[in-house]
Scaffold this motif. Structure first.
Motif, PDB file in Angstrom:
ATOM      1  N   TYR A  37     -14.143  -3.139 -18.137  1.00 28.19           N
ATOM      2  CA  TYR A  37     -12.886  -2.184 -17.798  1.00 28.19           C
ATOM      3  C   TYR A  37     -12.224  -3.125 -19.087  1.00 28.19           C
ATOM      4  N   ARG A  50     -20.352   0.032 -17.524  1.00 28.61           N
ATOM      5  CA  ARG A  50     -21.259  -0.018 -16.543  1.00 28.61           C
ATOM      6  C   ARG A  50     -22.698   0.175 -16.645  1.00 28.61           C
ATOM      7  N   TYR A  94     -11.772  -6.390 -19.770  1.00 27.85           N
ATOM      8  CA  TYR A  94     -12.179  -7.433 -18.042  1.00 27.85           C
ATOM      9  C   TYR A  94     -13.664  -7.142 -17.499  1.00 27.85           C
ATOM     10  N   CYS A  95     -14.382  -8.284 -17.381  1.00 26.10           N
ATOM     11  CA  CYS A  95     -15.516  -7.941 -16.452  1.00 26.10           C
ATOM     12  C   CYS A  95     -15.559  -8.116 -15.396  1.00 26.10           C
ATOM     13  N   ASN A  96     -16.249  -6.886 -14.303  1.00 28.75           N
ATOM     14  CA  ASN A  96     -16.735  -6.474 -13.370  1.00 28.75           C
ATOM     15  C   ASN A  96     -18.061  -6.255 -12.213  1.00 28.75           C
ATOM     16  N   GLN A  98     -19.200  -5.022  -9.079  1.00 27.43           N
ATOM     17  CA  GLN A  98     -19.695  -4.248  -7.529  1.00 27.43           C
ATOM     18  C   GLN A  98     -20.687  -5.548  -6.795  1.00 27.43           C
ATOM     19  N   TYR A 104     -15.519  -5.594  -5.282  1.00 33.30           N
ATOM     20  CA  TYR A 104     -15.272  -5.746  -6.524  1.00 33.30           C
ATOM     21  C   TYR A 104     -14.647  -7.493  -6.657  1.00 33.30           C
ATOM     22  N   TYR A 105     -15.193  -7.355  -8.291  1.00 32.94           N
ATOM     23  CA  TYR A 105     -15.507  -9.298  -8.921  1.00 32.94           C
ATOM     24  C   TYR A 105     -14.743  -8.606  -9.951  1.00 32.94           C
ATOM     25  N   TRP A 106     -13.402  -9.886 -10.496  1.00 36.38           N
ATOM     26  CA  TRP A 106     -12.927  -9.530 -11.917  1.00 36.38           C
ATOM     27  C   TRP A 106     -13.074 -10.425 -12.107  1.00 36.38           C
TER      28      TRP A 106
END
Length: 116
Positions: A37, A50, A94-96, A98, A104-106
Motif C-alpha cells: 500500500y 497484492r 507500506y508492506c502488508n 493478511q 493485518y500486519y504492516w
C-alpha cells in the motif's frame, strides 16, 4: 505475529525504476496475502498491489502495466518491481500481510520519491 522488513525505497527520476522488497518472518503459515500500500501526504492509504497465497494478483488501476508484484515462497518475500515511475507515485510504501483472513500486519514504510 508477523514481522515485516522492507527495503528498496529511494529517490529516482521520472521514468526510472525501483524494486521494493518485503521479507516476512514469524508465523508465516496462515498468511493469506501480501502486498503493498502507499500513502502520499494529504491522501488516504491505498492499495498498490497484492498477491494471494494462491498466486493471484490485484493492482491499482494507476499502476497496471508499470508495476509487477512477485513472490518468493522460499524466502517469504514479495517484490514490487516499479517501472516507468511518475511523480504521482511519490509516497510512503507500506508492506502488508493478511493473516488468517482477518488480521493485518504492516511494515514501517519506505519512502519512494520520484522527482526530476
Amino acid at each position: 505475529q508477523v514481522q515485516l522488513v522492507e527495503s528498496g525505497g529511494g529517490l529516482v527520476q521520472p521514468g526510472g525504476s525501483l524494486r521494493l522488497s518485503c521479507a516476512a518472518s514469524g508465523s508465516i503459515i496462515g498468511i493469506n496475502a501480501m502486498g503493498w500500500y502507499r500513502q502520499a501526504p494529504g491522501k488516504q492509504r491505498e492499495l498498490v498491489a497484492r498477491i494471494t497465497s494462491g498466486g493471484s494478483t490485484n493492482y491499482a488501476d494507476s499502476v497496471k502495466g508499470r508495476f509487477t508484484l512477485s513472490r518468493d515462497n522460499v524466502k517469504n518475500t514479495v517484490y514490487l518491481q516499479m517501472n516507468s515511475l511518475k511523480p504521482e507515485d511519490t509516497a510512503v510504501y507500506y508492506c502488508n500481510v493478511q493473516y488468517r483472513l482477518r488480521y493485518y500486519y504492516w511494515g514501517e514504510g519506505t519512502q519512494v520519491t520520484v522527482s526530476s
